[in-house]
Design an enzyme around this catalytic site. Structure first.
Site, short mmCIF file in Angstrom:
data_model
loop_
_atom_site.label_atom_id
_atom_site.label_comp_id
_atom_site.label_asym_id
_atom_site.label_seq_id
_atom_site.Cartn_x
_atom_site.Cartn_y
_atom_site.Cartn_z
N CYS A 225 0.83 -1.20 0.00
CA CYS A 225 0.00 0.00 0.00
C CYS A 225 0.87 1.25 0.00
O CYS A 225 0.61 2.21 -0.74
CB CYS A 225 -0.93 -0.01 1.21
SG CYS A 225 -2.07 1.39 1.26
N CYS B 172 -6.40 -3.30 7.22
CA CYS B 172 -7.62 -2.52 7.06
C CYS B 172 -8.70 -3.27 6.33
O CYS B 172 -9.89 -3.11 6.64
CB CYS B 172 -7.31 -1.19 6.37
SG CYS B 172 -6.80 -1.32 4.63
#
Length: 362
Positions: free
Chosen positions: A104, A202
């Site tokens: 990410c 997440c």
């Protein structure tokens, strides 16, 4: 004249809100943004406290309002799906244990965010990461440095950053410790000031990796054999994604001594078990090594390194090899080195670089 505009990534948490506050106090013309990283149809509605939840977006907007700055929400879900979630699934299919936060940061939170800033004619980007950036005139390179709060230092996840990103990146939180950041946020009236830090991935907030892999990636759990290092069958496992190197609990194997996961063999759908002593490795190979602060090296380099975020780094020698590969020879064997995690190397405060672990040897 320097462009004093900065696009601040605001996740809804205390650290990014404090970063926006510090930049505002420092005279930067700030614009806040929250990144929509995945769509509900991919995994369901994000749980409260995760970076894509409605609660998080509202907290980020609320902090921006208190600071008197604009706030936008950008949809990066397509890029996140391709670069992070699909990579996560592929790594598990290959028997690895990936670290999606590294991917990410490599592709989304900095690279894609910087491109969006450039489209908006904003000169800099900022986040609430606990790390620091400076410029070395002798090397003519930007350097990534540990955060002042070693307990919260996040450079393990930031080693993929490029020189272009570092030259435009502001990390104001890296100069402070966590208690000071929380106190600062509380005095500013931010709703996130007392919220606990999230420990989950997440897009897997419940920690059910196998469930996510099945729902999103179509990865079914295929039972197979637990074997010892000689190939003798010790029992049956529930599916490779349920296990990681070093695991002892939850194996369901009867033995006259404790057994640990030594490695996973995706080609045979086997999980290899053995004694804890067999978990230790002195040599680690990593691919796609990014020399984040130093120019690429061709000679051995004395460094400290760690093979997972929660680890204290250990001393050894880093050997550059061909095609972006490196070999790390630790002075003392390291426990449970896991393919798919990252090898990250340091010299004091300086982050030398890092890469994805391929394998380990004794």
């Amino acid at each position: 004249m320097e462009n004093r505009k900065v696009l601040v990534g605001m996740s809804g948490g205390v650290d990014s809100a404090a970063a926006a506050l510090l930049l505002r106090r420092g005279g930067w013309e700030s614009v806040g943004c929250t990144l929509r990283l995945y769509d509900n149809e991919d995994i369901g509605e994000p749980q409260e406290g995760t970076c894509c939840s409605l609660e998080a977006v509202e907290d980020a907007r609320g902090a921006a309002r208190k600071l008197g700055i604009d706030h936008y929400t950008f949809n990066f879900s397509r890029q996140f799906r391709r670069c992070v979630m699909d990579d996560f699934v592929s790594a598990y299919r290959e028997g690895q244990t990936p670290n999606p936060c590294v991917q990410c940061n490599r592709f989304i939170k900095f690279d894609a965010l910087l491109r969006r800033a450039e489209e908006l004619e904003i000169g800099h980007i900022a986040t609430g990461h606990y790390a620091r950036v400076d410029y070395d005139g002798d090397l003519d390179r930007w350097r990534l440095l540990r955060g002042k709060d070693r307990r919260k230092d996040q450079t393990y996840f930031l080693y993929p950053l490029t020189q272009k990103v570092l030259s435009r990146l502001l990390l104001p939180v890296g100069e402070y410790d966590k208690p000071a950041i929380r106190a600062m946020a509380a005095s500013a009236g931010f709703s996130s000031a007392g919220r606990p830090d999230s420990q989950d991935i997440c897009f897997v907030p419940d920690g059910d990796y196998a469930g996510f892999l099945r729902r999103y990636g179509g990865v079914e759990l295929v039972p197979g054999d637990f074997v010892d290092e000689e190939g003798r069958v010790l029992g049956r496992h529930r599916g490779l994604p349920c296990y990681t190197t070093g695991q002892r609990r939850g194996l369901g194997v009867s033995a006259d001594r404790p057994l640990y996961v030594l490695r996973k063999d995706a080609s045979r759908n086997q999980v290899v078990l053995g004694d804890e002593a067999r978990l230790y490795s002195r040599t680690v190979w990593a691919k796609d090594f990014n020399w984040v602060s130093l120019p690429p090296q061709d000679e051995p380099l004395a460094v400290t390194a760690k093979t997972r975020y929660s680890q204290t780094e250990a001393s050894g020698t880093l050997y550059p090899e061909a095609d972006g590969m490196v070999r790390m020879e630790f002075d003392d064997p390291q426990r449970a080195v896991t393919p798919g995690q990252s090898l990250v190397c340091y010299q004091g405060e300086l982050v030398v670089g890092g890469g994805i672990i391929l394998r380990a040897g004794r």
